[in-house]
Design a protein around this motif. Structure first.
Motif, mmCIF file in Angstrom:
data_model
loop_
_atom_site.group_PDB
_atom_site.id
_atom_site.type_symbol
_atom_site.label_atom_id
_atom_site.label_comp_id
_atom_site.label_asym_id
_atom_site.label_seq_id
_atom_site.Cartn_x
_atom_site.Cartn_y
_atom_site.Cartn_z
ATOM 1 N N ILE A 22 0.867 -1.180 0.000
ATOM 2 C CA ILE A 22 0.000 0.000 0.000
ATOM 3 C C ILE A 22 0.903 1.230 0.000
ATOM 4 C CG2 ILE A 22 -1.745 1.300 1.269
ATOM 5 C CD1 ILE A 22 -2.605 -1.380 2.517
ATOM 6 N N THR A 23 0.689 2.113 -0.954
ATOM 7 C CA THR A 23 1.449 3.356 -1.034
ATOM 8 C C THR A 23 0.561 4.489 -0.547
ATOM 9 O OG1 THR A 23 2.665 2.540 -2.958
ATOM 10 C CG2 THR A 23 2.690 4.925 -2.578
ATOM 11 N N ILE A 24 1.074 5.270 0.392
ATOM 12 C CA ILE A 24 0.357 6.451 0.882
ATOM 13 C C ILE A 24 1.189 7.665 0.499
ATOM 14 C CG2 ILE A 24 -0.442 7.690 2.926
ATOM 15 C CD1 ILE A 24 -0.976 4.988 4.211
ATOM 16 N N ARG A 25 0.541 8.612 -0.190
ATOM 17 C CA ARG A 25 1.262 9.795 -0.654
ATOM 18 C C ARG A 25 0.304 10.972 -0.781
ATOM 19 N NH1 ARG A 25 0.245 10.841 -5.952
ATOM 20 N NH2 ARG A 25 -0.703 9.191 -7.175
ATOM 21 N N VAL A 26 0.874 12.166 -0.902
ATOM 22 C CA VAL A 26 0.088 13.381 -1.108
ATOM 23 C C VAL A 26 -0.284 13.465 -2.587
ATOM 24 C CG1 VAL A 26 0.133 15.906 -0.994
ATOM 25 C CG2 VAL A 26 1.196 14.553 0.828
ATOM 26 N N ALA A 27 -1.504 13.858 -2.863
ATOM 27 C CA ALA A 27 -1.984 13.974 -4.244
ATOM 28 C C ALA A 27 -1.295 15.124 -4.970
ATOM 29 C CB ALA A 27 -3.491 14.196 -4.248
ATOM 30 N N THR A 28 -1.159 14.965 -6.280
ATOM 31 C CA THR A 28 -0.617 16.010 -7.140
ATOM 32 C C THR A 28 -1.658 16.327 -8.215
ATOM 33 O OG1 THR A 28 0.390 14.499 -8.736
ATOM 34 C CG2 THR A 28 1.724 15.099 -6.799
ATOM 35 N N ALA A 29 -1.384 17.315 -9.025
ATOM 36 C CA ALA A 29 -2.294 17.687 -10.115
ATOM 37 C C ALA A 29 -2.500 16.527 -11.089
ATOM 38 C CB ALA A 29 -1.762 18.910 -10.845
ATOM 39 N N ASP A 30 -1.508 15.663 -11.230
ATOM 40 C CA ASP A 30 -1.611 14.517 -12.133
ATOM 41 C C ASP A 30 -2.657 13.499 -11.679
ATOM 42 O OD1 ASP A 30 0.379 15.577 -13.725
ATOM 43 O OD2 ASP A 30 1.975 14.424 -12.755
ATOM 44 N N ASP A 31 -3.109 13.577 -10.440
ATOM 45 C CA ASP A 31 -4.080 12.628 -9.894
ATOM 46 C C ASP A 31 -5.527 13.042 -10.146
ATOM 47 O OD1 ASP A 31 -2.156 10.835 -8.667
ATOM 48 O OD2 ASP A 31 -1.786 12.459 -7.234
ATOM 49 N N HIS A 32 -5.734 14.184 -10.783
ATOM 50 C CA HIS A 32 -7.079 14.743 -10.947
ATOM 51 C C HIS A 32 -8.066 13.754 -11.585
ATOM 52 C CE1 HIS A 32 -10.165 17.771 -11.366
ATOM 53 N NE2 HIS A 32 -10.261 17.463 -12.650
ATOM 54 N N LEU A 33 -7.706 13.153 -12.713
ATOM 55 C CA LEU A 33 -8.618 12.238 -13.405
ATOM 56 C C LEU A 33 -8.898 10.987 -12.565
ATOM 57 C CD1 LEU A 33 -7.457 12.467 -17.126
ATOM 58 C CD2 LEU A 33 -9.505 13.435 -16.070
ATOM 59 N N ALA A 34 -7.889 10.457 -11.924
ATOM 60 C CA ALA A 34 -8.092 9.274 -11.079
ATOM 61 C C ALA A 34 -9.018 9.602 -9.906
ATOM 62 C CB ALA A 34 -6.753 8.756 -10.564
ATOM 63 N N LEU A 35 -8.906 10.817 -9.361
ATOM 64 C CA LEU A 35 -9.776 11.232 -8.260
ATOM 65 C C LEU A 35 -11.220 11.402 -8.719
ATOM 66 C CD1 LEU A 35 -7.358 13.686 -6.494
ATOM 67 C CD2 LEU A 35 -8.425 11.670 -5.442
ATOM 68 N N ILE A 36 -11.415 11.900 -9.929
ATOM 69 C CA ILE A 36 -12.769 12.017 -10.480
ATOM 70 C C ILE A 36 -13.387 10.621 -10.617
ATOM 71 C CG2 ILE A 36 -14.085 12.615 -12.558
ATOM 72 C CD1 ILE A 36 -12.191 15.002 -12.903
ATOM 73 N N GLY A 37 -12.595 9.685 -11.115
ATOM 74 C CA GLY A 37 -13.071 8.301 -11.256
ATOM 75 C C GLY A 37 -13.395 7.662 -9.921
ATOM 76 N N LEU A 38 -12.541 7.880 -8.924
ATOM 77 C CA LEU A 38 -12.780 7.315 -7.597
ATOM 78 C C LEU A 38 -14.028 7.927 -6.970
ATOM 79 C CD1 LEU A 38 -11.731 5.394 -5.394
ATOM 80 C CD2 LEU A 38 -10.401 7.310 -4.499
ATOM 81 N N ALA A 39 -14.209 9.223 -7.134
ATOM 82 C CA ALA A 39 -15.407 9.893 -6.608
ATOM 83 C C ALA A 39 -16.663 9.315 -7.252
ATOM 84 C CB ALA A 39 -15.314 11.402 -6.830
#
Length: 112
Positions: A22-39
């Motif tokens: 399990i990787t825990i990290r701070v989100a970056t701008a590159d994570d935007h699309l993945a966050l939309i999908g997860l939401a």
């Protein structure tokens, strides 16, 4: 096998333990699309606000936690209860460290 209880306590399912890293990290701008999908998977209107802490299992985004207000989203098709606990624990450590830095900076200014 772990038992994961559902909020209504009427259903209990057996889920395999997470054995992948399990990787825990701070989100970056590159994570935007993945966050939309997860939401969308979590039936949330949007990703949580502010700075986010992410949890990935085998490179796949499973959960996100706001460092600002503590709100979270998670993949409902995978066991994420323990992953969210890890994110909250890590967020507490980040908050303590940030608070310690600001106190140290205030002390430096007072002594200067």
């Amino acid at each position: 096998m772990q038992q994961e209880e559902h909020p209504d306590d009427s259903m209990t399912t057996l889920t395999p333990p997470i054995t992948a890293p399990i990787t825990i990290r701070v989100a970056t701008a590159d994570d935007h699309l993945a966050l939309i999908g997860l939401a969308a998977l979590d039936s949330a209107d949007a990703a949580p606000p502010g700075r986010l802490l992410l949890a990935e299992v085998d490179g796949e985004l499973r959960a996100a936690l706001s460092l600002d207000d503590g709100s979270a989203i998670a993949d409902p098709f995978h066991p994420t209860l323990h992953i969210l606990d890890l994110l909250r624990t890590r967020a507490t450590g980040i908050g303590r460290r940030a608070g310690g830095r600001s106190r140290l900076l205030r002390l430096r200014y007072v002594l200067a």
